[in-house]
Design a protein around this motif. Structure first.
Motif, PDB file in Angstrom:
ATOM      1  N   ILE A  28       0.834  -1.198   0.000  1.00 33.34           N
ATOM      2  CA  ILE A  28       0.000   0.000   0.000  1.00 33.34           C
ATOM      3  C   ILE A  28       0.869   1.248   0.000  1.00 33.34           C
ATOM      4  O   ILE A  28       2.029   1.216   0.414  1.00 33.34           O
ATOM      5  CB  ILE A  28      -0.982   0.071   1.197  1.00 33.34           C
ATOM      6  N   LEU A  52       0.605   4.770   1.847  1.00 35.09           N
ATOM      7  CA  LEU A  52      -0.088   5.341   2.987  1.00 35.09           C
ATOM      8  C   LEU A  52       0.242   6.824   3.094  1.00 35.09           C
ATOM      9  O   LEU A  52       1.421   7.195   3.168  1.00 35.09           O
ATOM     10  CB  LEU A  52       0.330   4.611   4.261  1.00 35.09           C
ATOM     11  N   ARG A  66      -4.866   4.881  12.897  1.00 36.08           N
ATOM     12  CA  ARG A  66      -5.836   4.901  11.812  1.00 36.08           C
ATOM     13  C   ARG A  66      -7.223   4.553  12.346  1.00 36.08           C
ATOM     14  O   ARG A  66      -7.356   3.948  13.409  1.00 36.08           O
ATOM     15  CB  ARG A  66      -5.453   3.886  10.723  1.00 36.08           C
ATOM     16  N   VAL A  73       4.570  -1.137   3.260  1.00 35.31           N
ATOM     17  CA  VAL A  73       3.830   0.123   3.308  1.00 35.31           C
ATOM     18  C   VAL A  73       4.771   1.218   2.818  1.00 35.31           C
ATOM     19  O   VAL A  73       5.837   1.440   3.398  1.00 35.31           O
ATOM     20  CB  VAL A  73       3.358   0.442   4.742  1.00 35.31           C
ATOM     21  N   PHE A 119      -5.092   5.734   2.114  1.00 36.97           N
ATOM     22  CA  PHE A 119      -4.167   4.728   1.597  1.00 36.97           C
ATOM     23  C   PHE A 119      -4.700   4.172   0.286  1.00 36.97           C
ATOM     24  O   PHE A 119      -5.866   4.316  -0.046  1.00 36.97           O
ATOM     25  CB  PHE A 119      -3.921   3.600   2.609  1.00 36.97           C
TER      26      PHE A 119
END
Length: 128
Positions: A3, A5, A25, A36, A119
């Motif tokens: 991902i 973020l 989050r 990430v 994200f």
């Protein structure tokens, strides 16, 4: 799955300094995440590093604060305002944090990728 973020620059600098070892989050990822990538939001607007997830704590805000406050990188007041009215909070424990020597413009990764509001899942690795 990886991902990108989005994190505010003030918190990105705390992550790279080792002061912030948890990212808070409200929404938990629905897929297993390998890497990430850290996208520093405006005014930087670039991918500036990466980390792996050591652990995810999902509990009441009071419990999450007690478990993470030493390395949360935020004040209790900020934390309380962020989770005001929420019954659940999420803390992502960071590991293997790496700052990129040269930040990456998100448009140079793939033309179709836009900066994430929170994200964005990606099914590839970013080369740096």
């Amino acid at each position: 799955m990886n991902i990108i973020l989005s994190i505010k620059p003030e918190y990105v600098s705390k992550i790279f300094a080792g002061v912030k070892k948890y990212e808070y989050r409200k929404v938990l990822f629905k897929k297993d995440i390998d890497i990430v990538y850290i996208y520093a939001s405006k005014p930087i607007s670039k991918i500036v590093g990466q980390f792996r997830i050591a652990n995810i704590i999902c509990d009441t805000p009071a419990e999450v604060w007690e478990k993470t406050k030493e390395y949360g990188g935020v004040t209790k007041n900020f934390f309380d305002r962020y989770y005001d009215g929420d019954e659940r909070s999420i803390a992502i424990q960071l590991s293997h944090v790496k700052e990129f020597k040269t930040p990456i413009d998100i448009k140079s990764v793939r033309d179709s990728i836009k900066a994430p509001q929170s994200f964005r899942y990606i099914d590839f690795s970013i080369r740096y």
